[in-house]
Write a protein that holds these residues in place. Structure first.
Motif, PDB file in Angstrom:
ATOM      1  N   SER A 212      11.956   4.916   1.253  1.00  0.00           N
ATOM      2  CA  SER A 212      10.934   4.624   1.072  1.00  0.00           C
ATOM      3  C   SER A 212       9.873   5.968   0.885  1.00  0.00           C
ATOM      4  O   SER A 212       8.914   5.837   0.989  1.00  0.00           O
ATOM      5  CB  SER A 212      10.571   4.857   3.357  1.00  0.00           C
ATOM      6  OG  SER A 212      11.353   3.393   3.641  1.00  0.00           O
ATOM      7  N   GLY A 213      10.348   6.775   0.031  1.00  0.00           N
ATOM      8  CA  GLY A 213       9.572   7.772  -1.216  1.00  0.00           C
ATOM      9  C   GLY A 213       9.373   9.100   0.258  1.00  0.00           C
ATOM     10  O   GLY A 213       8.763   9.531  -0.671  1.00  0.00           O
TER      11      GLY A 213
ATOM     12  N   LEU B 154      18.318   9.402   7.567  1.00  0.00           N
ATOM     13  CA  LEU B 154      17.658   9.807   6.371  1.00  0.00           C
ATOM     14  C   LEU B 154      17.527   9.473   5.001  1.00  0.00           C
ATOM     15  O   LEU B 154      17.000   9.743   4.010  1.00  0.00           O
ATOM     16  CB  LEU B 154      19.007  11.313   5.943  1.00  0.00           C
ATOM     17  CG  LEU B 154      18.655  12.769   5.194  1.00  0.00           C
ATOM     18  CD1 LEU B 154      17.060  13.004   5.423  1.00  0.00           C
ATOM     19  CD2 LEU B 154      19.970  13.224   5.461  1.00  0.00           C
ATOM     20  N   SER B 155      18.393   8.099   4.760  1.00  0.00           N
ATOM     21  CA  SER B 155      18.511   7.902   3.829  1.00  0.00           C
ATOM     22  C   SER B 155      17.473   6.711   3.489  1.00  0.00           C
ATOM     23  O   SER B 155      16.708   5.958   2.800  1.00  0.00           O
ATOM     24  CB  SER B 155      19.846   6.713   3.310  1.00  0.00           C
ATOM     25  OG  SER B 155      21.298   7.617   3.314  1.00  0.00           O
TER      26      SER B 155
ATOM     27  N   MET C  71       1.040  -1.004   0.133  1.00  0.00           N
ATOM     28  CA  MET C  71       0.282   0.532   0.491  1.00  0.00           C
ATOM     29  C   MET C  71       0.812   1.631  -0.332  1.00  0.00           C
ATOM     30  O   MET C  71       2.088   1.313   0.759  1.00  0.00           O
ATOM     31  CB  MET C  71      -1.009  -0.284   1.619  1.00  0.00           C
ATOM     32  CG  MET C  71      -1.941   1.188   1.227  1.00  0.00           C
ATOM     33  SD  MET C  71      -3.183   1.770   2.588  1.00  0.00           S
ATOM     34  CE  MET C  71      -4.142  -0.244   2.210  1.00  0.00           C
ATOM     35  N   SER C  72       0.209   1.912  -0.554  1.00  0.00           N
ATOM     36  CA  SER C  72       1.369   3.053  -0.946  1.00  0.00           C
ATOM     37  C   SER C  72       0.297   4.091   0.005  1.00  0.00           C
ATOM     38  O   SER C  72      -1.021   4.965  -0.699  1.00  0.00           O
ATOM     39  CB  SER C  72       1.718   4.327  -2.623  1.00  0.00           C
ATOM     40  OG  SER C  72       2.336   5.363  -2.319  1.00  0.00           O
ATOM     41  N   CYS C  73       1.170   5.106   0.320  1.00  0.00           N
ATOM     42  CA  CYS C  73       0.990   6.319   1.590  1.00  0.00           C
ATOM     43  C   CYS C  73       2.071   7.199   2.249  1.00  0.00           C
ATOM     44  O   CYS C  73       2.991   6.949   1.994  1.00  0.00           O
ATOM     45  CB  CYS C  73       0.272   5.930   2.921  1.00  0.00           C
ATOM     46  SG  CYS C  73      -1.281   4.676   2.727  1.00  0.00           S
TER      47      CYS C  73
ATOM     48  N   TRP D  10      20.888  13.789  -0.710  1.00  0.00           N
ATOM     49  CA  TRP D  10      19.264  12.796  -0.875  1.00  0.00           C
ATOM     50  C   TRP D  10      17.973  13.452  -1.544  1.00  0.00           C
ATOM     51  O   TRP D  10      17.363  12.800  -0.966  1.00  0.00           O
ATOM     52  CB  TRP D  10      19.379  12.916   1.252  1.00  0.00           C
ATOM     53  CG  TRP D  10      19.962  12.550   1.872  1.00  0.00           C
ATOM     54  CD1 TRP D  10      20.407  11.487   2.066  1.00  0.00           C
ATOM     55  CD2 TRP D  10      20.819  13.408   2.547  1.00  0.00           C
ATOM     56  NE1 TRP D  10      21.780  11.782   3.071  1.00  0.00           N
ATOM     57  CE2 TRP D  10      22.173  12.717   2.784  1.00  0.00           C
ATOM     58  CE3 TRP D  10      21.388  15.373   1.886  1.00  0.00           C
ATOM     59  CZ2 TRP D  10      23.530  13.660   3.813  1.00  0.00           C
ATOM     60  CZ3 TRP D  10      22.351  15.561   3.170  1.00  0.00           C
ATOM     61  CH2 TRP D  10      23.510  15.087   3.634  1.00  0.00           C
ATOM     62  N   ASP D  11      18.573  14.316  -2.470  1.00  0.00           N
ATOM     63  CA  ASP D  11      17.037  14.599  -2.969  1.00  0.00           C
ATOM     64  C   ASP D  11      16.053  15.288  -3.027  1.00  0.00           C
ATOM     65  O   ASP D  11      15.012  15.137  -3.098  1.00  0.00           O
ATOM     66  CB  ASP D  11      16.606  13.522  -3.704  1.00  0.00           C
ATOM     67  CG  ASP D  11      15.955  13.666  -5.285  1.00  0.00           C
ATOM     68  OD1 ASP D  11      16.178  15.059  -6.095  1.00  0.00           O
ATOM     69  OD2 ASP D  11      14.989  13.015  -5.398  1.00  0.00           O
ATOM     70  N   LEU D  12      16.626  16.262  -1.373  1.00  0.00           N
ATOM     71  CA  LEU D  12      15.591  16.469  -0.656  1.00  0.00           C
ATOM     72  C   LEU D  12      15.851  18.336  -0.843  1.00  0.00           C
ATOM     73  O   LEU D  12      14.837  19.025  -0.240  1.00  0.00           O
ATOM     74  CB  LEU D  12      15.696  16.356   0.564  1.00  0.00           C
ATOM     75  CG  LEU D  12      15.336  14.549   0.861  1.00  0.00           C
ATOM     76  CD1 LEU D  12      15.871  14.638   2.773  1.00  0.00           C
ATOM     77  CD2 LEU D  12      13.516  14.562   0.656  1.00  0.00           C
ATOM     78  N   GLY D  13      16.838  18.639  -1.848  1.00  0.00           N
ATOM     79  CA  GLY D  13      16.728  20.455  -2.056  1.00  0.00           C
ATOM     80  C   GLY D  13      15.469  20.774  -3.357  1.00  0.00           C
ATOM     81  O   GLY D  13      15.721  20.496  -3.678  1.00  0.00           O
ATOM     82  N   ARG D  14      14.202  20.686  -2.493  1.00  0.00           N
ATOM     83  CA  ARG D  14      13.104  20.733  -3.612  1.00  0.00           C
ATOM     84  C   ARG D  14      12.221  22.335  -3.473  1.00  0.00           C
ATOM     85  O   ARG D  14      11.902  22.566  -2.087  1.00  0.00           O
ATOM     86  CB  ARG D  14      12.232  19.505  -2.693  1.00  0.00           C
ATOM     87  CG  ARG D  14      12.499  18.363  -3.301  1.00  0.00           C
ATOM     88  CD  ARG D  14      11.437  16.960  -2.635  1.00  0.00           C
ATOM     89  NE  ARG D  14      12.039  15.735  -2.956  1.00  0.00           N
ATOM     90  CZ  ARG D  14      11.419  15.338  -4.131  1.00  0.00           C
ATOM     91  NH1 ARG D  14      10.504  15.557  -4.290  1.00  0.00           N
ATOM     92  NH2 ARG D  14      12.228  13.666  -4.620  1.00  0.00           N
ATOM     93  N   LYS D  15      11.606  22.769  -4.232  1.00  0.00           N
ATOM     94  CA  LYS D  15      10.889  23.604  -4.074  1.00  0.00           C
ATOM     95  C   LYS D  15       9.671  23.160  -3.466  1.00  0.00           C
ATOM     96  O   LYS D  15       9.148  24.176  -2.738  1.00  0.00           O
ATOM     97  CB  LYS D  15      10.465  23.890  -5.325  1.00  0.00           C
ATOM     98  CG  LYS D  15      11.490  24.899  -6.135  1.00  0.00           C
ATOM     99  CD  LYS D  15      11.180  25.393  -7.334  1.00  0.00           C
ATOM    100  CE  LYS D  15      11.872  25.714  -8.426  1.00  0.00           C
ATOM    101  NZ  LYS D  15      11.091  26.240 -10.205  1.00  0.00           N
TER     102      LYS D  15
END
Length: 341
Positions: free
Chosen positions: A49-50, A43-44, A1-3, A75-80
């Motif tokens: 885990s999405g 953190l990783s 299940m994806s939540c 960590w691909d967390l530099g997001r808008k």
């Protein structure tokens, strides 16, 4: 299940059992495994885990941690939208008294603005691979209010619950004397349904000097390394550009982890060598952890030693510790003219 899940890392925890290793850095930023920091693992796990919205709640001493995390880009967390958020306490008196719930509650706006329905609350000092999607699936299947992750029956200080429940706990933590979720889970007064999820893979908590030393050297076992560092769920960290390690003529390396940027002229056995370390001719390093940019000069013998960053060991010095009590050498110190044990 994806939540959708919101990731919370409690980086306020500190132990007084690390001697000088945590005197100038937080536990979360303690170097580990040659090129990582402890916080990299949890953190990783969240990113793998999405989870795209992660908040780190810190204590007062955060310079080394902030230098490591930067914008969260690694960590691909530099997001808008969503991304990495770091919250430091405005003062330490209330944090000391009421624990992490006080710290969380002081930043209530962050929680209310987040769109995720469920929350993972985790510590900063667990090393291993956790799949929070699987844990969330079990949480929903059992209908639990809080799912506590355990290993061999021992709590990992990691939990999944709904954001709605977490916010309600913020509102009553002073009255109920709940300092953190651990207090809630282990209190018999409430009527909440608590489920325990047993994680069966390799996992370890770094909560004292002995566990740091032993868990580090355990990575030299291929069966342990392969469980911690997998291709499908990589452990991410801050990238530093260094040249390959150079092994000079006469050097010998056995059963060790050697990071990039080193210069090896001596012998290394059963040890972990961080980036940009120099080991001189005739030097022997056994059962030791040598952190970044240390210099070990000629004909030294180090056995059972943890050498913190930027330390220098002069010619001919012998330093000896044990498995139960490794010898810790302070960051930036210079050792010359005398043997240590």
């Amino acid at each position: 299940m994806s939540c959708s899940m919101l990731g919370i890392i409690n980086a306020t925890t500190e132990f007084d059992t690390f001697q000088t290793l945590t005197a100038h850095r937080t536990l979360a930023s303690l170097p580990f495994a040659g090129r990582y920091r402890l916080i990299d693992f949890m953190l990783s796990n969240m990113v793998n885990s999405g989870i795209t919205n992660v908040a780190i709640f810190t204590g007062q001493e955060v310079r080394s941690l902030m230098d490591h995390l930067e914008s969260g880009k690694q960590w691909d967390l530099g997001r808008k939208r969503d991304g990495l958020f770091v919250f430091s306490p405005e003062g330490n008196s209330e944090i000391e008294r009421f624990g992490s719930f006080a710290h969380f509650a002081n930043n209530m706006t962050y929680f209310k603005r987040s769109k995720q329905q469920y929350v993972v609350v985790a510590n900063c000092y667990t090393v291993g691979t956790l799949d929070f999607c699987k844990i969330l699936d079990r949480h929903l299947e059992t209908g639990a209010d809080i799912t506590e992750v355990v290993h061999n029956g021992e709590p990992l200080q990691t939990y999944i619950l709904s954001k709605k429940l977490l916010l309600s706990l913020f509102e009553q933590y002073k009255e109920q004397r709940y300092y953190n979720i651990f207090d809630v889970v282990h209190d018999n007064r409430h009527t909440l349904q608590i489920n325990r999820y047993e994680w069966t893979g390799y996992i370890t908590n770094i909560d004292c000097l002995h566990s740091y030393y032993q868990s580090s050297l355990d990575l030299l076992q291929p069966t342990v390394w392969e469980q911690v560092f997998t291709n499908d769920e990589p452990i991410l960290t801050k990238v530093k550009d260094e040249p390959p390690t150079k092994y000079k003529k006469g050097s010998k390396v056995r059963n060790s982890i050697i990071a990039n940027g080193c210069m090896i002229e001596g012998e290394v056995e059963n040890s972990i060598i961080f980036r940009a370390v120099k080991i001189g001719k005739g030097a022997i390093i056994r059962n030791s952890i040598i952190m970044q940019k240390c210099q070990i000069e000629e004909n030294c013998v180090l056995d059972g030693v943890i050498l913190d960053k930027d330390a220098i060991v002069g010619n001919g010095i012998q330093m000896t510790g044990t498995t139960e009590a490794p010898l810790v050498v302070e960051k930036g110190s210079v050792q010359r003219g005398v043997a240590h044990s």
